[in-house]
Design a protein around this motif. Structure first.
Motif, short mmCIF file in Angstrom:
data_model
loop_
_atom_site.label_atom_id
_atom_site.label_comp_id
_atom_site.label_asym_id
_atom_site.label_seq_id
_atom_site.Cartn_x
_atom_site.Cartn_y
_atom_site.Cartn_z
N VAL A 42 -35.52 7.96 -11.37
CA VAL A 42 -34.83 6.81 -10.77
C VAL A 42 -35.70 6.39 -9.60
N CYS A 43 -35.95 5.10 -9.48
CA CYS A 43 -36.89 4.63 -8.45
C CYS A 43 -36.43 5.01 -7.05
N LEU A 44 -35.14 5.31 -6.90
CA LEU A 44 -34.58 5.60 -5.57
C LEU A 44 -34.64 7.08 -5.23
N LEU A 49 -30.95 -2.11 -15.63
CA LEU A 49 -31.94 -2.92 -14.92
C LEU A 49 -32.20 -4.26 -15.61
N ARG A 65 -23.83 2.25 -3.99
CA ARG A 65 -24.21 0.86 -4.19
C ARG A 65 -23.04 -0.10 -4.05
N PHE A 90 -31.05 -5.62 -2.35
CA PHE A 90 -31.67 -4.45 -2.98
C PHE A 90 -33.14 -4.77 -3.22
N LEU A 141 -33.66 3.03 -16.58
CA LEU A 141 -32.25 2.62 -16.63
C LEU A 141 -32.24 1.34 -17.46
N TRP A 199 -29.16 -6.41 -14.70
CA TRP A 199 -29.20 -6.69 -13.25
C TRP A 199 -29.95 -7.99 -12.98
N ARG A 216 -22.38 0.16 -15.18
CA ARG A 216 -23.08 -0.75 -14.26
C ARG A 216 -23.51 -2.03 -14.96
O1 6OD Z 1 -28.67 0.09 -8.41
C1 6OD Z 1 -29.42 -0.88 -8.61
O2 6OD Z 1 -29.04 -2.05 -8.48
C2 6OD Z 1 -30.80 -0.67 -9.01
N1 6OD Z 1 -31.54 -1.78 -9.14
C3 6OD Z 1 -31.28 0.57 -9.21
C4 6OD Z 1 -32.62 0.83 -9.52
C5 6OD Z 1 -33.00 2.08 -9.81
C6 6OD Z 1 -34.34 2.38 -10.15
O3 6OD Z 1 -34.69 3.19 -10.96
#
Ligand code: 6OD
Ligand code: NAD
Length: 475
Positions: free
Chosen positions: A286-288, A159, A439, A445, A155, A162, A105
């Motif tokens: 993971v925040c999600l 992150l 994703r 996001f 991550l 990103w 990623r």
């Molecule tokens: O997949 C992504 O873009 C992202 N920002 C994931 C964030 C995960 C949080 O822990």
């Protein structure tokens, strides 16, 4: 660890600063150290970034920046295994995760913003005027300036990149500060930046904790024009106060207490499989991840039984990031065990080897807690999911939306009309239907309420990191 952790300022690596021990979360052993930036070093990093902003970087075309992003992606790929090992060493996460999610990623982050730049259109308007000659309005996108990028430990490279990728794509200069718990891949990234001939001062890296340290000094620095932050909601408030003092824009990806809804018309096997992933990937760090699951009453028992059985069978998961975080998660479990029912897990796994010194928590399924219980209300950020039954669609939505957070949600249903009714009615930034964490990097996001401010991804990030300016020319 492949190379010592160092700061990177103005194109030079700098190992100076009080060392902070690095602990292997899988064993609890100290395996290295990272230097903590002094206030002076943070200041030098910001000044280097500002000088670079006024240098040749300012004249780089979008195409040239795009090709630089591809070179950075190539550089990560060429040292792929080194990046994977460093990420695993810092976080304790299984190699299978780092090699299929984190590092690929990071590569994709640079490539996708390079590709997006090529397709970015400028808008212009011809404006009628009384004299018949008219005016031409067009928009110029300028970089924001010096951007602070502050990222968490879960991550680490994913992150950080990103935010760094779109910030560089739009011509900003960056001072990055990764989590003090996971600095290694950021340092490797700085090496890749140097190899890719990123101009000196365009990317800078400082290490250290947040409060009363590098993070705080960076966000309070008058030379920082914007702050892009991912981390806890409480930290977001602190950073927002610092940025507010000089009205610097912020982009925040914060905490969550994500809900899942399982309707009785769902494919139960798919919903169980999906929930095992959404609750326990990276041990819930993971925040999600789903921490609250509401299941329609007719399928509640069957679902709970299958989910608990699946959780008990999980192997190959990783530890919590630190002893402090493990203790926080276990504190929740202790209280939840006393007040509700533990269907799976609830304790610490025993391995009979050096991992018994690490920060492990079993994948845990809870039920029977009231909605205002801390384990149901607060973000745990561990391998813990609570199940509760519901009867109607309205009740499911009310339960899911009754949270101060609003990051992500999952809906499991076989009814396409219900999917389109329920998903948009959720108070979240991201809703998945019959899947989780699928994703597409072009999509918005981010979260609502205490889960964030602004959106990342695709044009949303490029918009945040640039300042649109209108030029009006009388013809
Ligand atoms: O997949 C992504 O873009 C992202 N920002 C994931 C964030 C995960 C949080 O822990
Ligand atoms: P954290 O807020 O403790 O730390 C994040 C970063 O901020 C670290 O680099 C830290 O050193 C720095 N920091 C801490 N205090 C600071 C201060 N006063 N000033 C400036 N910087 C400071 O978060 P964490 O424990 O590293 O990460 C876990 C949290 O992050 C969870 O709440 C999780 O939900 C959230 N998170 C959200 C997303 C998202 O996309 N919404 C993604 C990942 C993690």
């Amino acid at each position: 660890m492949s190379s010592p952790v160092r700061h990177y300022v103005g194109g030079r690596f700098d190992p100076t600063g009080e060392p902070l021990p690095l602990v292997d979360p899988a064993t609890g052993r100290v395996v290295g150290e990272a230097p903590q930036a002094s206030r002076d070093l943070v200041d030098r990093a910001v000044r280097a970034a500002r000088e670079a902003l006024a240098g040749p970087w300012a004249t780089w075309t979008a195409a040239r920046r795009a090709s630089l992003l591809h070179r950075i992606a190539d550089g990560i790929e060429s040292r792929f295994e080194e990046f994977v090992s460093a990420e695993c060493a810092d976080t304790g996460k299984p190699r299978a995760l780092a090699s299929t999610i984190d590092i690929p990623r990071a590569v994709a982050n640079f490539r996708s913003y390079a590709d997006l730049l090529a397709g970015r259109a400028e808008r212009s308007w011809h404006t009628a005027t009384e004299d018949g000659r008219g005016a031409l309005n067009y928009t110029v996108h300028k970089p924001l300036g010096v951007v602070a990028v502050i990222s968490p430990w879960n991550l680490p490279l994913l992150l950080l990149t990103w935010k760094v990728a779109p910030a560089l794509a739009t011509g900003n200069t960056v001072v990055a500060k990764p989590s003090e718990l996971t600095p290694a891949t950021a340092c490797l990234l700085a090496e890749v930046m140097a190899e890719a001939e990123v101009p000196d001062g365009v990317f800078n890296l400082v290490h250290g904790p947040g409060a009363d340290a590098a993070g705080q000094w960076l966000t309070e620095h008058p030379g920082v024009d914007a702050v892009a932050f991912t981390g806890e909601s409480r930290t977001g408030s602190t950073i927002m106060r610092a940025a507010a003092a000089r009205l610097a824009p912020v982009s925040f990806e914060l905490g969550g207490k994500n809900a899942g809804l399982v309707f009785d018309d769902a494919d139960l096997e798919q919903a169980v499989e999906g929930t095992l992933r959404s609750a326990f990937t990276h041990s819930g760090q993971v925040c999600l991840c789903t921490e609250r699951l509401y299941v329609q009453r007719p399928v509640f028992e069957a679902f709970a039984t299958r989910l608990a059985a699946g959780a008990k069978e999980l192997t190959g998961y990783g530890p919590m990031i630190s002893a402090a975080h493990r203790d926080k998660v276990l504190g929740h479990l202790e209280r939840a065990g006393a007040d509700g029912e533990v269907l799976a897990g609830g304790g610490v796994p025993r391995f009979g080897d050096e991992r018994d010194g690490g920060f492990w928590v079993e994948p845990t399924v809870l039920t029977g807690l009231p909605e205002d219980h801390p384990a149901v209300r607060d973000e745990i950020f561990g391998p813990v999911v609570h199940l509760a039954p519901f009867d109607t669609e309205e009740e499911a939505l009310a339960l899911a939306n009754a949270s101060p957070y609003g990051l992500a949600a999952t809906v499991w249903t076989g009814d396409v009309s219900r999917a389109h009714r329920v998903a948009p009615a959720l108070d979240v930034g991201i809703a998945w239907v019959n899947t989780w964490n699928l994703r597409d990097l072009r999509t918005p996001f981010g979260g609502v309420k205490a889960s964030g401010i602004g959106r990342e991804g695709g044009d949303h990030s490029l918009d945040f990191f640039s300042e649109p300016m209108n030029v009006c020319v009388k013809l």
